[in-house]
Structure formats: structure tokens, C-alpha cells
Design a protein around this motif. Structure first.
Motif, PDB file in Angstrom:
ATOM      1  N   UNK A 131      34.647  34.602  35.220  1.00 54.52           N
ATOM      2  CA  UNK A 131      33.450  34.905  34.428  1.00 54.52           C
ATOM      3  C   UNK A 131      33.781  35.243  32.984  1.00 54.52           C
ATOM      4  N   UNK A 132      35.027  35.633  32.704  1.00 53.70           N
ATOM      5  CA  UNK A 132      35.436  35.895  31.320  1.00 53.70           C
ATOM      6  C   UNK A 132      36.173  34.692  30.727  1.00 53.70           C
ATOM      7  N   UNK A 133      36.086  33.533  31.413  1.00 57.52           N
ATOM      8  CA  UNK A 133      36.677  32.263  30.984  1.00 57.52           C
ATOM      9  C   UNK A 133      38.197  32.239  31.123  1.00 57.52           C
ATOM     10  N   UNK A 134      38.735  33.227  31.834  1.00 53.22           N
ATOM     11  CA  UNK A 134      40.148  33.127  32.197  1.00 53.22           C
ATOM     12  C   UNK A 134      40.290  32.071  33.280  1.00 53.22           C
ATOM     13  N   UNK A 135      41.488  31.531  33.445  1.00 57.33           N
ATOM     14  CA  UNK A 135      41.677  30.472  34.430  1.00 57.33           C
ATOM     15  C   UNK A 135      42.856  30.760  35.341  1.00 57.33           C
ATOM     16  N   UNK A 136      42.738  30.286  36.582  1.00 54.67           N
ATOM     17  CA  UNK A 136      43.822  30.286  37.554  1.00 54.67           C
ATOM     18  C   UNK A 136      44.053  28.832  37.939  1.00 54.67           C
ATOM     19  N   UNK A 137      45.286  28.355  37.796  1.00 55.38           N
ATOM     20  CA  UNK A 137      45.569  26.921  37.899  1.00 55.38           C
ATOM     21  C   UNK A 137      46.615  26.617  38.959  1.00 55.38           C
ATOM     22  N   UNK A 138      46.404  25.500  39.638  1.00 59.48           N
ATOM     23  CA  UNK A 138      47.353  24.997  40.624  1.00 59.48           C
ATOM     24  C   UNK A 138      47.537  23.501  40.405  1.00 59.48           C
ATOM     25  N   UNK A 162      49.793  28.917  37.679  1.00 60.61           N
ATOM     26  CA  UNK A 162      49.816  29.803  36.519  1.00 60.61           C
ATOM     27  C   UNK A 162      48.411  30.313  36.185  1.00 60.61           C
ATOM     28  N   UNK A 163      48.364  31.482  35.554  1.00 61.28           N
ATOM     29  CA  UNK A 163      47.124  32.100  35.095  1.00 61.28           C
ATOM     30  C   UNK A 163      47.126  32.141  33.582  1.00 61.28           C
ATOM     31  N   UNK A 164      45.918  31.963  32.988  1.00 60.73           N
ATOM     32  CA  UNK A 164      45.791  31.991  31.532  1.00 60.73           C
ATOM     33  C   UNK A 164      44.512  32.731  31.153  1.00 60.73           C
ATOM     34  N   UNK A 165      44.513  33.489  30.056  1.00 61.17           N
ATOM     35  CA  UNK A 165      43.282  34.088  29.559  1.00 61.17           C
ATOM     36  C   UNK A 165      42.432  33.049  28.840  1.00 61.17           C
ATOM     37  N   UNK A 172      51.280  32.965  32.832  1.00 62.06           N
ATOM     38  CA  UNK A 172      52.154  33.620  33.797  1.00 62.06           C
ATOM     39  C   UNK A 172      52.115  32.842  35.089  1.00 62.06           C
ATOM     40  N   UNK A 173      53.299  32.467  35.607  1.00 62.91           N
ATOM     41  CA  UNK A 173      53.284  31.704  36.844  1.00 62.91           C
ATOM     42  C   UNK A 173      54.656  31.294  37.317  1.00 62.91           C
ATOM     43  N   UNK A 174      54.641  30.369  38.256  1.00 55.12           N
ATOM     44  CA  UNK A 174      55.877  29.861  38.864  1.00 55.12           C
ATOM     45  C   UNK A 174      55.770  28.356  39.036  1.00 55.12           C
ATOM     46  N   UNK A 175      56.909  27.708  39.187  1.00 53.18           N
ATOM     47  CA  UNK A 175      56.961  26.272  39.459  1.00 53.18           C
ATOM     48  C   UNK A 175      58.096  25.995  40.422  1.00 53.18           C
ATOM     49  N   UNK A 176      57.893  25.029  41.295  1.00 50.74           N
ATOM     50  CA  UNK A 176      58.947  24.658  42.239  1.00 50.74           C
ATOM     51  C   UNK A 176      58.985  23.146  42.410  1.00 50.74           C
ATOM     52  N   UNK A 177      60.195  22.622  42.460  1.00 46.92           N
ATOM     53  CA  UNK A 177      60.447  21.195  42.660  1.00 46.92           C
ATOM     54  C   UNK A 177      61.477  21.100  43.781  1.00 46.92           C
ATOM     55  N   UNK A 197      61.065  27.647  38.509  1.00 46.66           N
ATOM     56  CA  UNK A 197      60.859  28.287  37.217  1.00 46.66           C
ATOM     57  C   UNK A 197      59.956  29.501  37.401  1.00 46.66           C
ATOM     58  N   UNK A 198      60.184  30.531  36.591  1.00 41.74           N
ATOM     59  CA  UNK A 198      59.301  31.686  36.512  1.00 41.74           C
ATOM     60  C   UNK A 198      59.051  31.983  35.043  1.00 41.74           C
ATOM     61  N   UNK A 199      57.812  32.317  34.690  1.00 38.43           N
ATOM     62  CA  UNK A 199      57.512  32.587  33.287  1.00 38.43           C
ATOM     63  C   UNK A 199      56.357  33.580  33.165  1.00 38.43           C
ATOM     64  N   UNK A 200      56.409  34.368  32.115  1.00 31.96           N
ATOM     65  CA  UNK A 200      55.358  35.324  31.772  1.00 31.96           C
ATOM     66  C   UNK A 200      55.302  35.384  30.249  1.00 31.96           C
ATOM     67  N   UNK A 201      54.671  34.391  29.648  1.00 33.62           N
ATOM     68  CA  UNK A 201      54.747  34.158  28.208  1.00 33.62           C
ATOM     69  C   UNK A 201      53.449  34.529  27.510  1.00 33.62           C
ATOM     70  N   UNK A 202      53.590  34.965  26.255  1.00 36.60           N
ATOM     71  CA  UNK A 202      52.434  35.310  25.431  1.00 36.60           C
ATOM     72  C   UNK A 202      52.671  34.807  24.016  1.00 36.60           C
TER      73      UNK A 202
END
Length: 471
Positions: A131-138, A162-165, A172-177, A197-202
Motif C-alpha cells: 500500500x506504500x508502493x514498496x515491492x516484494x519480488x520473486x 528481493x524487497x524494494x521501497x 535487500x534479498x538473496x539469489x541462488x543458482x 548471493x546475499x545483498x542489503x544495499x541502499x
């Protein structure tokens, strides 16, 4: 139930339905604008995203986009399309909207790849909009097994979460191959196991760079040359952790990595380690450098440069040079805390620090304002091997330039003589010390003077040392 009560309930139902429909359609309108804005925002650095169509309905909408990546030079652009199914009401699973995207293969994709996918999209993306336009992505890709242009391919798929505002300035998220196996039609092969991969970037306000931790791990990467007589190359148990921190107007970066075991044809090493830190890097100077890089990549993707673009590049280069005074005044430092590996001959290790100690106001004293310290130790056999490799490359280059044939035994004899000559010179001049088969050195450069193993070096010795390091 009396008629008045029934009428009241019916009227309330109409109001509720109208409210749901209105909210859903309103949310759909907001999503359409956000969809257009996102496409424009991410169209940069050679990538262009165009919204071909957007059909808005009461509860769902559909859209189609085309993605074009300009690779620059004579390479044709890479282009593919994506279909988007958007659900925006009423209350889709507790969030404002959900977007399901299927990325399609390019039209000119090979028939073998199309057959291996069996009608499946190579990449799928599901985005939940809050509702605040943040996103959760897969983002996922399917397992693919098949013969592609005569080569065997086994792709274990991928999964990225990953999640994004709303402003898209953090992730912030993870990746696997899980795996990849590829065997060429000519016999060569490549295999990858368990990459993550793991990341928490701003992206801090007003900055073009990103801060925060980023980590990569890889269980194994191996390659077998087409020539069956050659040994395979591999990297096993690789890890890399980085962290970038903005403190006021300076940036601190740390990099720490390691490899349990690695082999390049007939050369093998274990327990490789790297630890590096960058201190007091001016944030404004980084922004200018990144902006210049982005413009250069965009110009290369376009293939042509206008006079206006060249003028902008010149302005940025001038700004970089002017900003050098401030960047140096921060007293930047690069610290190689550890660079090490273990071979059959023993452990090789190096550490170094590069510091600027001036105030940046006088560029004519730049060389004198630098401070360098370095220490290194490596087995004598390793050092002889390194010098021998360098000598071999030099001799082979001379032979190729002269287009003359050479005798292998004569070449080996010349290389051995060259190695002995250089080793003797380094020891005689005190650049290295031989301590029971371990070559060691301690070097310092400060106030324009070089000291090695506690003794000042004359001009010839300094030239010998700097030449050895450069090569």
C-alpha cells in the motif's frame, strides 16, 4: 424482514460494491502511471524499456513491454519482450496489487533453445506491490535440459528474491543458482555448482553509488579444454564479502575473499585469501567518476557521439581534475591487509598500504606526499617460477615478432640463465633476503625516499625494485 430494512441493506451493498470498484480502478490508474515511471527510470546505460500497450480493467490489467539493450560497436542490439498480468483489486491477497511478468525469448532465438524450454518463459517475475508502493519480488527461471546447437546443456534454474521501497533506492534479498553443466560439441565442458548471493544495499540521498553489504559464494566452477591432453581448470569453495559505508562525505570499502582450492591447467594453489580496505574516499569524486562512466557507456551503446555529448564529457573530466584537490585532502588510503596462497612449495603472502599524507593543495609534491609500505614472503621456488614465466613470455614475444623458429632446449637454457641472473641481482642489492629458502622483503617509501629491509636504496637499486614490481 420489512421492505425498509431490505432497501437499506441493498443500498449499503451498492455503496460497498461501488467503493470496491472505484478503489480498484483508481489503484489501477495509479499502477499504470507507476508502470510508465518505472520503465523510464530504468532506461539507462544502453538499456531502453518501452511500454507498447497497457489495457486497464476494473480488477486486472495487462501490459506489454519491449526491452532493448544496445551492445555498442557493430553488435546488433539484444531485444526481447515481456507480458505483464496485473491484479489490483479488490484487495489482492492483502496487498495493493500483484504483477506477474513473463519474459519472452527474442524472435531470432534458436529452435533448439525454444524446444528445450517447451513453451515456458525463460524468466518469470512476480512483484507484490504494498500500500506504500514498496515491492516484494520473486524472479525464477525453469530447469532446462537439452541439446543446443550440438552442445549439451543442463541448467538448474535460478531463484532471486528481493524487497524494494517505493523510491527503488534500496534492495535487500538473496539469489541462488543451483547448477550449470555445459558440454561443447568439440569436447570441451564447463560446470558450475551452487552459486549464491546475499545483498542489503541502499543508495544514499544525493549519491549515485550504493552502500551496504554484498556477498557471493560458489561451491565449484570447473572447465575442461577441448584438447583432452590438457588438464582441467577449477575453482572450489569461493567466497567474497564486501561492505561499503558512507560516513559524512567519505566512503569506506572493505573486501574479503577466499578460495579453498584452485587450479589453472598444471598450476595449483590452496587457501587463497584476499583482504583489502579503501579508506577516506571522497564521495563527490566518486559521483563524478560514476557519472562520467555512465555517459561513456551510453555513448558507446549509441555508437555515435554528438558535439554536445563530447562537451559534457570534457566538463566532467575537468570537474574530476578540479575535485582531485578535495579528494586528496581527505587523505585516501588503500590497504592490502593480506594476499596469500599455499602451494606445494609453501605459503606466499603479501601486505601493503598506500597513503596520501598531503593536503591536496600542491600537485607538484604529489609523489613526495605518498607513503607506501609493503612486506612480502614467498618460497624461493615460487619466485623463480614467477620470474621464469615472465621471461618465457618475453622471449616468445620476441620470437613471434622475428618470425623465426626456435629450439626448445635453447629457449629453456636462456630462461634458466635469465632467472639466475635476476635472482642474484635481487639478493646482491638487498632487495630480497633468502631466509632458509623463503624470499622476504620489507619496503617503505616516504618523503621521496625508498628503504628496503631497513636500508636506503640508491637510484639504480630503486629502479631495479620498481621494475620488478611493475612486471
Amino acid at each position: 424482514m420489512n421492505k425498509k430494512a431490505g432497501a437499506g441493506i441493498a443500498a449499503a451493498a451498492v455503496v460497498v460494491v461501488a467503493g470496491v470498484l472505484g478503489t480498484s480502478y483508481y489503484m489501477g490508474g495509479k499502477l499504470e502511471q507507476g508502470f510508465q515511471d518505472a520503465a523510464a527510470k530504468w532506461s539507462r546505460d544502453g538499456l531502453k524499456i518501452q511500454v507498447l500497450s497497457y489495457e486497464r480493467g476494473t480488477f486486472t490489467s495487462t501490459a506489454k513491454t519491449v526491452w532493448t539493450y544496445e551492445r555498442g560497436g557493430e553488435d546488433e542490439p539484444l531485444q526481447f519482450t515481456a507480458d505483464h498480468q496485473i491484479s489490483h483489486g479488490p484487495l489482492p491477497r492483502g496487498h495493493a496489487a500483484e504483477v506477474h511478468t513473463l519474459f519472452r525469448l527474442p524472435d531470432d532465438a534458436g529452435e533448439d533453445l525454444k524446444a528445450a524450454l517447451a513453451g515456458r518463459a525463460p524468466v518469470e517475475l512476480t512483484t507484490k506491490v504494498g500500500w506504500t508502493r514498496n515491492t516484494s519480488n520473486l524472479m525464477t527461471s525453469p530447469v532446462v535440459t537439452g541439446k543446443i546447437e550440438g552442445s549439451d546443456l543442463n541448467w538448474g534454474g535460478m531463484k532471486i528474491e528481493w524487497d524494494m521501497p517505493a523510491d527503488m533506492k534500496a534492495a535487500k534479498g538473496t539469489a541462488s543458482f543451483p547448477s550449470l553443466q555445459f558440454k561443447g560439441s568439440e569436447g570441451g565442458s564447463m560446470a558450475m555448482e551452487s552459486a549464491t548471493m546475499r545483498f542489503d544495499l541502499k543508495q544514499p540521498q544525493g549519491q549515485q553509488f550504493w552502500t551496504g553489504p554484498f556477498a557471493v559464494s560458489l561451491a565449484k566452477l570447473a572447465a575442461q579444454p577441448e584438447d583432452a591432453d590438457k588438464l582441467p581448470s577449477f575453482v572450489q569453495d569461493l567466497s567474497l564479502d564486501t561492505d561499503t559505508v558512507l560516513q559524512n562525505d567519505v566512503v569506506e570499502v572493505t573486501i574479503k575473499g577466499g578460495i579453498k582450492s584452485a587450479q589453472l591447467e598444471d598450476r595449483k594453489a590452496d587457501d587463497l585469501a584476499l583482504e583489502v580496505a579503501f579508506h577516506n574516499i571522497d564521495s563527490a569524486w566518486i559521483n563524478q567518476a560514476m557519472e562520467l562512466g555512465q555517459r561513456r557507456r551510453a555513448a558507446m551503446a549509441e555508437g555515435e557521439e554528438s558535439e554536445e555529448a563530447q562537451a559534457e564529457d570534457d566538463d566532467l573530466r575537468n570537474a574530476l581534475m578540479k575535485g582531485m584537490t578535495q579528494a586528496l585532502a581527505r587523505k585516501p588510503e588503500i590497504e592490502i591487509k593480506r594476499l596469500a596462497m599455499r602451494t606445494k612449495d609453501g605459503v606466499s603472502e603479501l601486505g601493503a598500504a598506500f597513503k596520501y599524507q598531503g593536503d591536496g593543495s600542491n600537485m607538484s609534491t604529489l609523489f613526495k606526499d605518498l607513503k607506501l609500505s609493503l612486506h612480502a614472503q614467498l618460497p624461493k621456488a615460487v619466485m623463480e617460477d614467477l620470474i621464469g614465466q615472465r621471461a618465457r613470455r618475453s622471449y616468445l614475444a620476441l620470437v613471434e615478432d622475428s618470425e623465426q623458429e626456435f629450439d626448445k632446449e635453447e629457449l629453456d637454457t636462456a630462461i634458466q640463465a635469465n632467472v639466475k641472473e635476476q635472482m642474484d641481482a635481487l639478493l646482491e642489492r638487498g632487495v630480497f633476503e633468502d631466509k632458509a629458502g623463503i624470499m622476504t622483503t620489507q619496503m617503505q617509501f616516504e618523503n621521496g625516499e625508498i628503504k628496503v629491509n631497513g636500508k636506503p636504496l640508491d637510484t639504480l637499486d630503486a629502479a631495479t625494485l620498481m621494475g620488478s614490481m611493475a612486471e
